[in-house]
Write a protein that holds these residues in place. Structure first.
Motif, PDB file in Angstrom:
ATOM      1  N   PRO A  19      -0.773   0.150  -6.372  1.00 20.66           N
ATOM      2  CA  PRO A  19      -0.214  -0.852  -7.286  1.00 20.66           C
ATOM      3  C   PRO A  19       0.892  -1.708  -6.678  1.00 20.66           C
ATOM      4  CG  PRO A  19       0.263   1.386  -8.046  1.00 20.66           C
ATOM      5  CD  PRO A  19      -0.657   1.510  -6.882  1.00 20.66           C
ATOM      6  N   THR A  20       1.555  -1.218  -5.623  1.00 19.31           N
ATOM      7  CA  THR A  20       2.581  -2.044  -4.985  1.00 19.31           C
ATOM      8  C   THR A  20       1.969  -3.241  -4.261  1.00 19.31           C
ATOM      9  OG1 THR A  20       2.555  -0.640  -3.022  1.00 19.31           O
ATOM     10  CG2 THR A  20       4.227  -0.151  -4.700  1.00 19.31           C
ATOM     11  N   ILE A  21       0.705  -3.141  -3.892  1.00 21.30           N
ATOM     12  CA  ILE A  21      -0.004  -4.255  -3.243  1.00 21.30           C
ATOM     13  C   ILE A  21      -0.829  -5.031  -4.259  1.00 21.30           C
ATOM     14  CG2 ILE A  21      -1.802  -4.870  -1.553  1.00 21.30           C
ATOM     15  CD1 ILE A  21      -0.900  -2.432   0.091  1.00 21.30           C
ATOM     16  N   TYR A  22      -1.568  -4.311  -5.119  1.00 21.66           N
ATOM     17  CA  TYR A  22      -2.569  -4.939  -5.978  1.00 21.66           C
ATOM     18  C   TYR A  22      -2.177  -5.051  -7.448  1.00 21.66           C
ATOM     19  CZ  TYR A  22      -5.440  -4.269  -1.854  1.00 21.66           C
ATOM     20  OH  TYR A  22      -5.920  -4.314  -0.583  1.00 21.66           O
ATOM     21  N   GLY A  23      -1.020  -4.516  -7.824  1.00 17.73           N
ATOM     22  CA  GLY A  23      -0.586  -4.585  -9.212  1.00 17.73           C
ATOM     23  C   GLY A  23      -1.143  -3.440 -10.048  1.00 17.73           C
ATOM     24  N   ILE A  98      -6.088 -11.001  -3.343  1.00 15.50           N
ATOM     25  CA  ILE A  98      -4.936 -10.670  -4.176  1.00 15.50           C
ATOM     26  C   ILE A  98      -3.671 -10.584  -3.323  1.00 15.50           C
ATOM     27  CG2 ILE A  98      -3.946  -8.881  -5.672  1.00 15.50           C
ATOM     28  CD1 ILE A  98      -6.927  -8.272  -6.496  1.00 15.50           C
ATOM     29  N   SER A  99      -3.779  -9.896  -2.197  1.00 14.76           N
ATOM     30  CA  SER A  99      -2.620  -9.744  -1.305  1.00 14.76           C
ATOM     31  C   SER A  99      -2.643 -10.846  -0.248  1.00 14.76           C
ATOM     32  CB  SER A  99      -2.646  -8.370  -0.626  1.00 14.76           C
ATOM     33  OG  SER A  99      -3.733  -8.301   0.290  1.00 14.76           O
ATOM     34  N   PHE A 102      -2.523 -12.129   5.628  1.00 10.48           N
ATOM     35  CA  PHE A 102      -1.856 -12.426   6.894  1.00 10.48           C
ATOM     36  C   PHE A 102      -0.543 -11.667   7.063  1.00 10.48           C
ATOM     37  CE2 PHE A 102      -4.748 -15.938   6.314  1.00 10.48           C
ATOM     38  CZ  PHE A 102      -5.366 -15.965   7.559  1.00 10.48           C
ATOM     39  N   SER A 103      -0.085 -11.007   6.016  1.00 10.05           N
ATOM     40  CA  SER A 103       1.119 -10.183   6.134  1.00 10.05           C
ATOM     41  C   SER A 103       0.758  -8.704   6.306  1.00 10.05           C
ATOM     42  CB  SER A 103       2.016 -10.360   4.905  1.00 10.05           C
ATOM     43  OG  SER A 103       1.411  -9.789   3.762  1.00 10.05           O
ATOM     44  N   ARG A 104      -0.524  -8.466   6.483  1.00 12.35           N
ATOM     45  CA  ARG A 104      -1.005  -7.083   6.602  1.00 12.35           C
ATOM     46  C   ARG A 104      -1.542  -6.843   8.015  1.00 12.35           C
ATOM     47  NH1 ARG A 104      -4.525  -5.704   1.577  1.00 12.35           N
ATOM     48  NH2 ARG A 104      -4.077  -3.604   2.321  1.00 12.35           N
ATOM     49  N   GLU A 105      -2.380  -5.844   8.190  1.00 15.52           N
ATOM     50  CA  GLU A 105      -2.898  -5.492   9.510  1.00 15.52           C
ATOM     51  C   GLU A 105      -3.621  -6.680  10.143  1.00 15.52           C
ATOM     52  OE1 GLU A 105      -3.434  -1.905   6.684  1.00 15.52           O
ATOM     53  OE2 GLU A 105      -3.822  -4.058   6.604  1.00 15.52           O
ATOM     54  N   HIS A 116     -17.198 -21.057   5.424  1.00 17.84           N
ATOM     55  CA  HIS A 116     -18.294 -21.475   4.535  1.00 17.84           C
ATOM     56  C   HIS A 116     -17.790 -21.775   3.125  1.00 17.84           C
ATOM     57  CE1 HIS A 116     -21.045 -20.279   7.676  1.00 17.84           C
ATOM     58  NE2 HIS A 116     -20.525 -19.063   7.674  1.00 17.84           N
ATOM     59  N   ALA A 117     -16.513 -21.530   2.872  1.00 13.57           N
ATOM     60  CA  ALA A 117     -15.960 -21.644   1.522  1.00 13.57           C
ATOM     61  C   ALA A 117     -15.431 -23.052   1.243  1.00 13.57           C
ATOM     62  CB  ALA A 117     -14.829 -20.628   1.330  1.00 13.57           C
ATOM     63  N   LYS A 118     -15.448 -23.404  -0.025  1.00 13.13           N
ATOM     64  CA  LYS A 118     -14.833 -24.650  -0.495  1.00 13.13           C
ATOM     65  C   LYS A 118     -13.329 -24.599  -0.266  1.00 13.13           C
ATOM     66  CE  LYS A 118     -13.569 -26.639  -4.937  1.00 13.13           C
ATOM     67  NZ  LYS A 118     -13.778 -26.671  -6.370  1.00 13.13           N
ATOM     68  N   GLY A 119     -12.747 -23.422  -0.422  1.00 11.78           N
ATOM     69  CA  GLY A 119     -11.322 -23.220  -0.231  1.00 11.78           C
ATOM     70  C   GLY A 119     -10.996 -21.745  -0.205  1.00 11.78           C
ATOM     71  N   VAL A 120      -9.752 -21.457   0.140  1.00 14.00           N
ATOM     72  CA  VAL A 120      -9.287 -20.073   0.254  1.00 14.00           C
ATOM     73  C   VAL A 120      -7.936 -19.966  -0.451  1.00 14.00           C
ATOM     74  CG1 VAL A 120      -8.661 -18.211   1.844  1.00 14.00           C
ATOM     75  CG2 VAL A 120     -10.432 -19.864   2.499  1.00 14.00           C
ATOM     76  N   ILE A 121      -7.798 -18.947  -1.311  1.00 11.44           N
ATOM     77  CA  ILE A 121      -6.543 -18.696  -2.022  1.00 11.44           C
ATOM     78  C   ILE A 121      -6.135 -17.260  -1.727  1.00 11.44           C
ATOM     79  CG2 ILE A 121      -5.383 -18.646  -4.258  1.00 11.44           C
ATOM     80  CD1 ILE A 121      -7.565 -20.696  -5.187  1.00 11.44           C
ATOM     81  N   ILE A 122      -4.953 -17.110  -1.153  1.00  9.10           N
ATOM     82  CA  ILE A 122      -4.521 -15.806  -0.646  1.00  9.10           C
ATOM     83  C   ILE A 122      -3.104 -15.496  -1.130  1.00  9.10           C
ATOM     84  CG2 ILE A 122      -3.906 -14.535   1.454  1.00  9.10           C
ATOM     85  CD1 ILE A 122      -6.029 -16.131   2.927  1.00  9.10           C
ATOM     86  N   GLY A 123      -2.912 -14.290  -1.670  1.00  6.53           N
ATOM     87  CA  GLY A 123      -1.580 -13.743  -1.835  1.00  6.53           C
ATOM     88  C   GLY A 123      -0.868 -13.986  -3.147  1.00  6.53           C
ATOM     89  N   PHE A 124      -1.564 -14.457  -4.165  1.00  6.96           N
ATOM     90  CA  PHE A 124      -0.905 -14.727  -5.444  1.00  6.96           C
ATOM     91  C   PHE A 124      -1.255 -13.695  -6.509  1.00  6.96           C
ATOM     92  CE2 PHE A 124      -0.918 -18.772  -3.256  1.00  6.96           C
ATOM     93  CZ  PHE A 124       0.392 -19.192  -3.422  1.00  6.96           C
ATOM     94  N   GLY A 125      -1.611 -12.503  -6.078  1.00  3.48           N
ATOM     95  CA  GLY A 125      -1.990 -11.457  -7.020  1.00  3.48           C
ATOM     96  C   GLY A 125      -3.233 -11.891  -7.786  1.00  3.48           C
ATOM     97  N   LEU A 126      -3.367 -11.409  -9.007  1.00  2.00           N
ATOM     98  CA  LEU A 126      -4.531 -11.786  -9.818  1.00  2.00           C
ATOM     99  C   LEU A 126      -4.536 -13.278 -10.150  1.00  2.00           C
ATOM    100  CD1 LEU A 126      -4.846  -8.703 -12.205  1.00  2.00           C
ATOM    101  CD2 LEU A 126      -6.282  -9.283 -10.235  1.00  2.00           C
TER     102      LEU A 126
END
Length: 137
Positions: A19-23, A98-99, A102-105, A116-126
């Motif tokens: 939960p400290t990473i994923y809520g 969710i996490s 780039f701040s992880r391993e 291949h993606a339209k866009g990428v969203i990283i690190g704002f939780g849910l």
């Protein structure tokens, strides 16, 4: 507008898993709030721990839906097959995490999906899913 959220391995454990990473909220509870917030959209949900099932789902909805939000979990960093499936479909895909990967391993810095993606969203939780949904409006 028809959107399919696809979650990969271990995301069925949201609310229990690290939960400290994923809520602490389950994805099922979050999904209800997301569907209530966007009643003008049909938001479907699919989760699997199995790579082939994720590929099959991408192929199933990849020509009929208006958008796909994909959190492939650890398969993001290992699955050429999921990347190839996204390249083969016409429905735009937004990659979410969710996490902040780039701040992880270091191995989590590689994605076989991003190019291949339209866009990428990283690190704002849910909220990453909400931001991805907004990108389809």
């Amino acid at each position: 507008m028809k959107i399919c959220i696809i979650n990969g391995p271990n995301l069925n454990l949201l609310g229990k898993r690290e939960p400290t990473i994923y809520g602490s909220e389950t994805f099922e509870n979050f999904l209800i709030s997301l569907q209530n917030k966007y009643p003008e959209m049909t938001v479907e949900y699919f989760q699997s721990n199995i790579e082939g099932e994720i590929i099959s789902k991408l192929q199933e909805v990849g020509f009929s839906h208006d958008g796909i939000i994909l959190n492939a979990g650890a398969y993001t960093h290992t699955s050429i097959g999921i990347g190839d499936a996204i390249a083969a479909i016409t429905t735009p895909v937004v990659e979410v995490h969710i996490s902040n990967t780039f701040s992880r391993e270091t191995f989590r810095h590689q994605s076989y999906i991003s190019n291949h993606a339209k866009g990428v969203i990283i690190g704002f939780g849910l909220k990453s899913y909400t931001l991805a949904l907004e990108s389809f409006k």
